[in-house]
Design an enzyme around this catalytic site. Structure first.
Site, short mmCIF file in Angstrom:
data_model
loop_
_atom_site.label_atom_id
_atom_site.label_comp_id
_atom_site.label_asym_id
_atom_site.label_seq_id
_atom_site.Cartn_x
_atom_site.Cartn_y
_atom_site.Cartn_z
N CYS A 173 13.47 5.51 6.28
CA CYS A 173 13.65 5.95 7.65
C CYS A 173 12.43 5.50 8.45
O CYS A 173 11.85 4.46 8.15
CB CYS A 173 13.88 7.46 7.73
SG CYS A 173 12.58 8.45 6.99
N HIS A 186 -6.56 7.06 -17.98
CA HIS A 186 -5.33 6.39 -18.42
C HIS A 186 -5.66 5.61 -19.69
O HIS A 186 -6.31 4.56 -19.65
CB HIS A 186 -4.84 5.44 -17.33
CG HIS A 186 -3.44 4.93 -17.52
ND1 HIS A 186 -3.12 4.01 -18.49
CD2 HIS A 186 -2.28 5.23 -16.89
CE1 HIS A 186 -1.83 3.74 -18.43
NE2 HIS A 186 -1.28 4.48 -17.47
#
Length: 649
Positions: free
Chosen positions: A26, A557
């Site tokens: 949008c 990570h």
């Protein structure tokens, strides 16, 4: 492509392209429909520099980007190969959406792709009306008629455009959808109701309808379908179901042309005979019902709509109002709903400017300028998620101010007469057939009031005392530090220290996920680098987030692309939400097995919320053991210690 790396990062952290059913956008956000939202890494996405926030609403996973979302969307389509992707039908055994979530998902999928062009053409039509009212040219001039054609064409032929977007949403042939829409607005059909009718149906009822033509002896009730919304949506829905059935029963060798042949041959007459009239009556009912509701107390309606509109937008609830507003424009030629909410962005602009003038925090001042400009032009998400919502009180003041603006427009009978632009660009859409009437000036008064009142309220009441403001400011910048001494972070691993820029993963090496460093571990044991709380633990146990006592958010990570191992060779000893002590074992992992599987064990360690005024110094030493100093955050003029390399944020 400018946003290619960002697109790759977003796709990776929504669970990969295989987890994406569909994606649309949008004005400010990417709207993903995911197969499994639990696979998305929300905290990582929210930590990206180019992502404002992440919302879950109406069955959609929404990544809020800001004004440049169309460019990011194109990059996401290109990188993910979604250009021609059709949304698969939901498996019967899959997750079931609520009726409301299905409605929101369908409506947003149909209307969202058209809103940009709809607003643009509405602005052209609005300015044309304004210049006509100001006497700059007559309505017989060439410039007026050409601009009117540009501004009015899309809304007049709206069924054609919605035929495409609706059929795409229903997973049908988009060109069949366009053909159905084109048939509804075919010019020759509008001339068939001239002269006396053959007979009249439903005489004496609200559905009384003259019949001028028949189809195979069946009466056809002629309706005006230009600018309509509901008939084409219902017609394409039925067409998509018929098309799927025809696809199954027609042989492949003739399927290409016989499926659309029979679909159009059946659906177009059916729409003129049954679907169109019923849908038109439904539209009239919705229009009359909404006008009745607003007629009971326009003031209350204006206050509620204006005051709560930003809340509706945040949770995707506004899609329940937008089609009603568009339907009102088609049925009655004007609408209250889109009028009452049109001053909301000006309230946000005023509040942000008030905060900017009042605060002593430079980072808020810096964020406020682009946020205020964006809100002035009708895009408020950067201001909402970047300033008013994190500071809480300004957001409440925005709602109060918007309610005042909605009430003013209700009292002065302000309406919109066309789809127009957002913010100040929406002013021309309030010009009606009578020119600059009291309703138009009511809209101007409401916008100016929202701007000024928002500024005053924010300046007087928007911030708590400065010490409390500092805390909120740090939340705003995703950094909650109050201690201005150097802040040390220990190494969670033993191994070789590697510069983050040398990590073979663009999301980390580019700094998109934050500043930091990496380690090539020599031992498969990860310990807590600080005392704090486990803020995130990924289901595969390959990555963990820790927030320490000072608010620093640390993402670790283990390895690169190790999410593909689906948890193999990783064992977690903590759970999300657990409190941990510095040096406590968090995760064990098998280095040899991970390498045998073809993955690198290089482990990035990044700070996802380092404040702009802070500097990060990382170790120069090539080898570190667990617990040794890895990074130091330096605040303002605090002196640095140790042999470290500085990274500015």
């Amino acid at each position: 492509m400018k946003y290619e790396e960002l697109a790759k990062d977003i796709i990776e952290h929504v669970g990969g392209k295989e987890n994406v059913k569909s994606v649309v956008h949008c004005v400010t956000r990417l709207r993903f429909k995911l197969k499994d939202e639990e696979k998305a890494h929300t905290e990582i996405l929210e930590g990206m520099d180019d992502v404002v926030t992440v919302m879950r609403s109406g069955g959609q996973y929404q990544v809020v980007i800001g004004n440049h979302v169309p460019d990011v969307y194109k990059a996401v389509q290109h990188v993910g190969g979604f250009e021609s992707q059709e949304e698969p039908e939901e498996d019967d055994e899959g997750e079931k959406q609520s009726i409301f979530n299905k409605f929101v998902d369908i409506i947003s999928g149909i209307f969202a792709p058209t809103l940009g062009v709809l607003a643009a053409t509405g602005m052209i039509k609005g300015f044309n009306a304004l210049f006509l009212s100001l006497g700059l040219y007559p309505d017989t001039s060439g410039i007026y008629n050409i601009l009117q054609a540009v501004g009015d064409a899309l809304f007049y032929f709206f069924p054609v455009f919605l035929g495409l977007t609706a059929m795409k949403k229903f997973n049908g042939n988009q060109f069949v959808g366009m053909a159905i829409g084109a048939a509804l607005v075919y010019p020759a059909m509008s001339n068939l109701d001239a002269g006396d009718p053959l007979y009249t149906l439903f005489t004496g009822t609200m559905f009384e309808s003259p019949v001028h033509i028949t189809f195979l002896g069946i009466p056809v009730i002629l309706m005006t379908y230009s600018s309509s919304v509901i008939p084409i949506i219902l017609a394409t829905f039925v067409a998509s179901k018929l098309e799927k059935w025809l696809t199954k029963v027609i042989p492949d060798v003739v399927k290409t042309f016989l499926v659309p042949f029979f679909t159009l041959l059946i659906i177009v007459p059916l729409t003129f005979i049954v679907i169109g009239p019923i849908a038109t009556w439904l539209g009239l009912f919705l229009g009359n019902a909404s006008n009745w509701i607003f007629g009971v107390s326009p003031l209350i309606a204006g206050i509620i709509l204006g005051g709560l509109w930003q809340v509706f937008v945040m949770f995707g609830l506004h899609w329940g109002f937008v089609p009603i507003g568009i339907n009102n424009l088609a049925v009655a030629g004007s609408d209250y709903i889109l009028a009452y909410i049109s001053a909301t962005s000006l309230a946000t602009t005023g509040v942000v400017l008030g905060i900017m003038v009042k605060t002593k925090q430079q980072n808020i001042k810096t964020l406020s300028i682009p946020a205020a400009i964006s809100s002035l032009f009708g895009v408020s998400e950067p201001a909402i998620y970047g300033i008013t919502l994190p500071l809480k009180r300004p957001f409440i003041l925005t709602l109060i101010t918007s309610a005042v603006g909605g009430g003013i427009m209700a009292l002065m009978n302000t309406k919109v007469y066309m789809m127009g632009g957002l913010g100040i660009f929406g002013i021309p859409s309030k010009i009606g057939p009578d020119g600059l009437d009291i309703g138009f000036w009511g809209g101007i008064v409401a916008m100016v009031t929202n701007l000024i009142l928002g500024f005053i309220l924010a300046y007087l009441f928007g911030l708590k005392k400065e010490s409390e403001e500092v805390s909120n400011t740090n939340e705003l910048t995703k950094d909650n530090h109050t201690n201005k001494d150097n802040h040390e972070i220990a190494s969670p691993l033993s191994g070789k220290v590697i510069s983050l820029s040398d990590v073979e993963d663009a999301a980390f090496s580019s700094g998109a996920l934050g500043k930091g460093i990496a380690i090539d571990p020599t031992e498969g044991k990860l310990v807590a680098p600080v005392t704090g709380k486990v803020s995130a633990l990924f289901p595969t146990n390959h990555a963990i987030g820790i927030t320490d006592e000072q608010g620093t958010e640390i993402l670790i990570h283990i390895g690169l692309d190790t999410v593909q191992l689906e948890g193999k060779f990783f064992e977690a000893h903590v759970a999300q939400g657990d409190k941990v002590e510095k040096g406590q074992v968090l995760i064990d992992f098998d280095i040899d097995e991970i390498k045998k599987a073809g993955f690198s064990v290089t482990t990035p360690i990044v700070l996802t919320n380092l404040a702009p005024q802070s500097k990060l110094k990382t170790a120069e030493i090539k080898q570190l053991n667990q617990g040794e100093q890895l990074m130091t955050i330096v605040y303002q003029s605090a002196s640095s210690a140790g042999k470290l390399v500085t990274q500015t944020n």
